[in-house]
Scaffold this active site. Structure first.
Site, PDB file in Angstrom:
ATOM      1  CB  CYS A  32      -3.158  -5.216  -6.940  1.00 10.47           C
ATOM      2  SG  CYS A  32      -4.754  -4.557  -7.468  1.00 10.47           S
ATOM      3  CG  HIS A  42      -3.237  -0.112  -3.677  1.00  9.92           C
ATOM      4  ND1 HIS A  42      -2.153  -0.856  -4.085  1.00  9.92           N
ATOM      5  CD2 HIS A  42      -4.331  -0.755  -4.183  1.00  9.92           C
ATOM      6  CE1 HIS A  42      -2.580  -1.895  -4.801  1.00  9.92           C
ATOM      7  NE2 HIS A  42      -3.896  -1.847  -4.869  1.00  9.92           N
ATOM      8  CD  GLU A  43      -7.970  -0.450  -2.349  1.00  7.29           C
ATOM      9  OE1 GLU A  43      -8.950  -0.565  -3.114  1.00  7.29           O
ATOM     10  OE2 GLU A  43      -7.052  -1.281  -2.322  1.00  7.29           O
ATOM     11  CG  HIS A  94      -7.683   0.061  -7.604  1.00  8.14           C
ATOM     12  ND1 HIS A  94      -7.306  -0.660  -8.713  1.00  8.14           N
ATOM     13  CD2 HIS A  94      -7.139  -0.593  -6.541  1.00  8.14           C
ATOM     14  CE1 HIS A  94      -6.575  -1.693  -8.351  1.00  8.14           C
ATOM     15  NE2 HIS A  94      -6.449  -1.667  -7.041  1.00  8.14           N
TER      16      HIS A  94
END
Length: 188
Positions: free
Chosen positions: A115, A158-159, A162
């Site tokens: 990341c 993953h995004e 966030h």
């Protein structure tokens, strides 16, 4: 244009906050943010341009990673099946994205995840869903739905994490970091 100095690092609290949903039409500032997020990814994946700006290569960059707690993320995923290395699988800014369905089967990257906002090493399998359906809005406010599997599914999860204050290493088993469900897919 965002540089590495603009990317906030763990443990900055913005990375653990739930990002604010956006409403349409987007403001000029929000559209510029979308452009800048994607521009970072394009430059970071271009060897010549990256040599000039010294960016860490990325396939995704979320607004909270540049200190904007807004539900927006850019993804630029190369097509691994492209024969010339220049093919793009997905190039999109996702506004208010969410996973609306997922497979029971899990997947993880054999080499683990990284990341731009996490400088420390976190070895272990980041176990995610092998297939997901994501609903999001594009920059014009049109609702979109896309089904993804394997690497693109992992990138988008993953995004989206966030935007919900979750970092990749939160998915690594503390007791057994290199173990995975025997039915899971290890992508390498």
């Amino acid at each position: 244009m965002f540089l590495m100095k603009d990317v906030v690092r763990d443990p900055n609290p913005v990375l653990r906050a739930t990002a604010k949903k956006l409403t349409f039409p987007l403001t000029a500032e929000q559209k510029q943010l979308a452009h800048d997020l994607m521009e970072y990814l394009v430059i970071s994946q271009d060897e010549e341009a990256n040599a000039k700006y010294h960016l860490r290569p990325g396939v995704g960059l979320a607004a909270p990673q540049v200190d904007q707690s807004l539900a927006m993320t850019a993804v630029l995923i190369p097509d691994e099946e492209g024969d010339d290395g220049d093919k793009i699988f997905m190039k999109e800014v996702l506004v208010n994205p969410r996973v609306i369905s997922n497979s029971v089967q899990n997947a993880a990257l054999a080499e683990g995840e990284g990341c731009l906002s996490v400088d420390d090493e976190h070895p272990g399998y980041v176990v995610r869903h092998a297939r997901v359906t994501i609903e999001y809005y594009n920059l014009d406010g049109e609702k979109k739905k896309i089904r993804l599997k394997n690497y693109p599914a992992i990138v988008c999860q993953h995004e989206i994490d966030h935007l919900n204050g979750i970092l990749f290493y939160d998915h690594i088993s503390k007791e057994h970091p290199l173990e995975m469900d025997p039915d899971g897919i290890l992508l390498g």
